[in-house]
Design an enzyme around this catalytic site. Structure first.
Site, PDB file in Angstrom:
ATOM      1  N   PHE A   1      -6.203   6.149   0.028  1.00  0.00           N
ATOM      2  CA  PHE A   1      -6.153   7.019   1.033  1.00  0.00           C
ATOM      3  C   PHE A   1      -4.685   6.368   1.884  1.00  0.00           C
ATOM      4  CE2 PHE A   1      -9.532   9.760   2.544  1.00  0.00           C
ATOM      5  CZ  PHE A   1     -10.265   9.868   1.508  1.00  0.00           C
TER       6      PHE A   1
ATOM      7  N   LYS B   1       2.942   4.721  -1.833  1.00  0.00           N
ATOM      8  CA  LYS B   1       1.479   4.180  -2.283  1.00  0.00           C
ATOM      9  C   LYS B   1       0.875   4.548  -3.331  1.00  0.00           C
ATOM     10  CE  LYS B   1       0.712   3.503   2.861  1.00  0.00           C
ATOM     11  NZ  LYS B   1       0.013   3.832   4.092  1.00  0.00           N
TER      12      LYS B   1
ATOM     13  N   ASP C   1      -4.764  -5.053   7.264  1.00  0.00           N
ATOM     14  CA  ASP C   1      -4.022  -5.977   6.594  1.00  0.00           C
ATOM     15  C   ASP C   1      -3.705  -7.206   6.757  1.00  0.00           C
ATOM     16  OD1 ASP C   1      -3.124  -3.485   5.335  1.00  0.00           O
ATOM     17  OD2 ASP C   1      -2.081  -2.805   6.889  1.00  0.00           O
TER      18      ASP C   1
ATOM     19  N   LYS D   1     -16.179 -20.431  20.474  1.00  0.00           N
ATOM     20  CA  LYS D   1     -15.652 -19.462  21.297  1.00  0.00           C
ATOM     21  C   LYS D   1     -14.130 -20.172  22.126  1.00  0.00           C
ATOM     22  CE  LYS D   1     -15.647 -16.510  25.215  1.00  0.00           C
ATOM     23  NZ  LYS D   1     -16.697 -16.281  26.686  1.00  0.00           N
TER      24      LYS D   1
ATOM     25  N   ASN E   1     -10.120  -1.672  13.389  1.00  0.00           N
ATOM     26  CA  ASN E   1      -9.375  -0.383  13.650  1.00  0.00           C
ATOM     27  C   ASN E   1     -10.697   0.649  13.981  1.00  0.00           C
ATOM     28  OD1 ASN E   1     -10.531   0.720  10.984  1.00  0.00           O
ATOM     29  ND2 ASN E   1      -9.295  -1.057  10.205  1.00  0.00           N
TER      30      ASN E   1
ATOM     31  N   LYS F   1       0.823   1.097  -5.876  1.00  0.00           N
ATOM     32  CA  LYS F   1      -0.412   0.767  -6.155  1.00  0.00           C
ATOM     33  C   LYS F   1      -1.040   1.464  -7.542  1.00  0.00           C
ATOM     34  CE  LYS F   1      -1.381   0.152  -1.275  1.00  0.00           C
ATOM     35  NZ  LYS F   1      -2.500  -0.202  -0.160  1.00  0.00           N
TER      36      LYS F   1
HETATM   37  N1  CTP Z   1      -6.020  -0.915   1.207  1.00  0.00           N
HETATM   38  C1  CTP Z   1      -6.620  -1.755   0.430  1.00  0.00           C
HETATM   39  N2  CTP Z   1      -6.371  -3.260   0.892  1.00  0.00           N
HETATM   40  C2  CTP Z   1      -5.565  -3.441   2.006  1.00  0.00           C
HETATM   41  C3  CTP Z   1      -4.992  -2.509   2.492  1.00  0.00           C
HETATM   42  C4  CTP Z   1      -5.057  -1.276   2.269  1.00  0.00           C
HETATM   43  O1  CTP Z   1      -7.415  -1.575  -0.641  1.00  0.00           O
HETATM   44  N3  CTP Z   1      -5.531  -4.860   2.254  1.00  0.00           N
HETATM   45  C5  CTP Z   1      -6.103   0.674   0.490  1.00  0.00           C
HETATM   46  C6  CTP Z   1      -6.802   1.519   1.731  1.00  0.00           C
HETATM   47  O2  CTP Z   1      -8.199   1.323   1.598  1.00  0.00           O
HETATM   48  C7  CTP Z   1      -6.170   2.921   1.500  1.00  0.00           C
HETATM   49  C8  CTP Z   1      -4.609   2.408   1.014  1.00  0.00           C
HETATM   50  O3  CTP Z   1      -4.924   1.031   0.639  1.00  0.00           O
HETATM   51  O4  CTP Z   1      -6.844   3.352   0.350  1.00  0.00           O
HETATM   52  C9  CTP Z   1      -3.882   2.572   2.143  1.00  0.00           C
HETATM   53  O5  CTP Z   1      -4.095   1.700   3.008  1.00  0.00           O
HETATM   54  P1  CTP Z   1      -3.039   2.012   4.436  1.00  0.00           P
HETATM   55  O6  CTP Z   1      -3.734   1.077   5.308  1.00  0.00           O
HETATM   56  O7  CTP Z   1      -2.784   3.449   4.620  1.00  0.00           O
HETATM   57  O8  CTP Z   1      -1.674   1.395   3.750  1.00  0.00           O
HETATM   58  P2  CTP Z   1      -1.256   0.150   3.350  1.00  0.00           P
HETATM   59  O9  CTP Z   1      -1.082  -0.190   1.800  1.00  0.00           O
HETATM   60  O10 CTP Z   1      -2.003  -1.033   4.499  1.00  0.00           O
HETATM   61  O11 CTP Z   1       0.380   0.155   3.868  1.00  0.00           O
HETATM   62  P3  CTP Z   1       0.807   0.382   5.517  1.00  0.00           P
HETATM   63  O12 CTP Z   1      -0.110  -0.506   6.421  1.00  0.00           O
HETATM   64  O13 CTP Z   1       2.092  -0.239   5.443  1.00  0.00           O
HETATM   65  O14 CTP Z   1       0.894   1.792   5.917  1.00  0.00           O
END
Ligand code: CTP
Length: 406
Positions: A322, A336, A277, A287, A208, A340
């Protein structure tokens, strides 16, 4: 942030004088009492009235002004300063201070002060590179003065190079550093930062746009405030903050393992990383050849949600997440926060100008389970980092108060 602090702002003659007005405004807004001293040349660019109106104090200009002398005087001005800033600082004032020349109010006051001083040079690139000037600058640094490096870019004189006055927000972040209390001593903070990288094959990956700047700014700010910091970072192009224990990782799985390994010692966890995610179900160690395919499907599976796992195992720790959103900011961030089991979530709408990935600023709102939200204006990531840490200090203090029954 700066309540009760006395700042003397010395302004010397350069085109960047108008930016010093913004610096003054930031200091005043943070609660500081600011006394401005302007040189004769500075007054050619902006009138004292502007500084006077914004500081609420008379602007000092003359060494021999009986009225001003009676009211304040260069010695009492020098003595009352908790911090002396010179911004913009010309080659002339730096030369004078380096060589001990005191021939006007500003240089005399600077000679008389024992306060820490912060110089913000701004000038033509050739002047900046001039060896006599560089020797003078070094003398200042050797004496313990703080000097901010100018930025590189298009200069007002038409040249391109080093010499630009930095963004007032950045200068202000340095002002805060000078006054920063070591209010995080005793905390052991894990900060995660940057993106994760999920490999498809030896040459391809999923990731990302996270630059890691926000997480690195938090790590640096926490170190300044006396915390022990473990920075668990995905791949970034940033310089690691000095003093942090640095644990580079690549994938979400690796980040998960390192964070859990560090958790027993931690008192606070701040998860600024943009964790993938999903990851490819299969990593191909050769490859993948595209062959004749028109379409290509990569099957993905969920990565561990590190923060959710921490939420279950957190005990007494302060846990900050975050939430980078593109719609329904508060609603999604609140979800969240609850799901969490967080103590605070930093919500930002990454579609807004000044917010989100890559840039040097952020536009965030802090949300808590049990207190009112705090919405910040667009600020540098350094300042956002300090505001976030202020909240952690606050949460810690209210827990201690609760525990002692006061
Ligand atoms: N986070 C994490 N582990 C993951 C995904 C996210 O620890 N596998 C943490 C990120 O570091 C951040 C928070 O969760 O502090 C929110 O991440 P974000 O990507 O905004 O949300 P998600 O929980 O992944 O939900 P969505 O993608 O549905 O918005």
């Amino acid at each position: 942030m700066l309540e009760g602090k006395q700042i003397v702002l010395g302004v010397t003659g350069g085109i960047a004088v108008y930016k010093a007005v913004e610096l003054l405004r930031l200091c005043v807004k943070a609660g500081a009492e600011v006394h401005v001293v302007m040189t004769e040349h500075a007054r050619e660019f902006v009138t004292p009235l502007t500084f006077q109106t914004l500081s609420g104090n008379p602007v000092q200009t003359d060494l021999f002004n009986l009225y001003q002398e009676k009211e304040i005087g260069h010695i009492s001005l020098a003595e009352r300063a908790d911090l002396f800033i010179v911004a913009p600082a010309t080659a002339n004032i730096i030369g004078k201070v380096a060589c001990g020349i005191a021939d006007d109010l500003l240089s005399t006051t600077l000679m008389a002060t024992r306060a820490p001083s912060l110089f913000v040079p701004a000038m033509n690139v050739n002047m900046w590179e001039n060896s006599v000037f560089q020797t003078n600058l070094k003398k200042l640094e050797e004496r313990g003065c703080l000097v901010m490096e100018p930025e590189t870019g298009a200069l007002a004189c038409g040249y391109v190079g080093k010499g630009k006055f930095p963004d007032p927000e950045k200068i202000f972040a340095n002002v805060l550093k000078v006054f920063q209390a070591r209010d995080l001593e005793g905390e052991r903070i894990i900060v995660t930062a940057g993106p994760t990288v999920e490999k498809i094959d030896p040459v391809r990956y999923l990731s990302n746009f996270s630059s890691g700047k926000m997480g690195y700014a938090i790590a640096a700010a926490a170190l300044e405030r006396g915390a022990e910091v473990v920075l668990v970072s995905g791949p970034t192009a940033l310089k690691r903050p000095q003093g942090a224990k640095f644990r580079p990782v690549t994938s979400a799985k690796e980040m998960f393992e390192v964070v859990l390994e560090q958790l027993p010692e931690a008192t606070v966890v701040i998860k600024a990383a943009a964790v993938a995610d999903f990851r490819p179900v299969i990593f191909h160690d050769r490859k993948l050849k595209k062959g004749d395919e028109e379409k290509w499907v990569v099957e993905l599976e969920r990565t561990p949600d590190i923060l959710a796992a921490l939420g279950k195992a957190k005990d007494h720790r302060i846990l900050v997440g975050f939430a980078a959103e593109t719609e329904n900011l508060v609603e999604n961030a609140r979800r969240k926060l609850a799901n969490k089991n967080l103590d605070m979530v930093v919500a930002n709408d990454v579609t807004q100008p000044g917010a989100g990935f890559g840039g040097d600023t952020n536009l965030v709102t802090f949300l808590f389970p049990d207190r009112a939200p705090v919405a910040l204006p667009c600020l540098s990531k350094e300042v956002v980092a300090h505001r976030l840490l202020d909240q952690i200090v606050d949460i810690r203090r209210s827990r201690e108060k609760g525990a002692s029954g006061c």
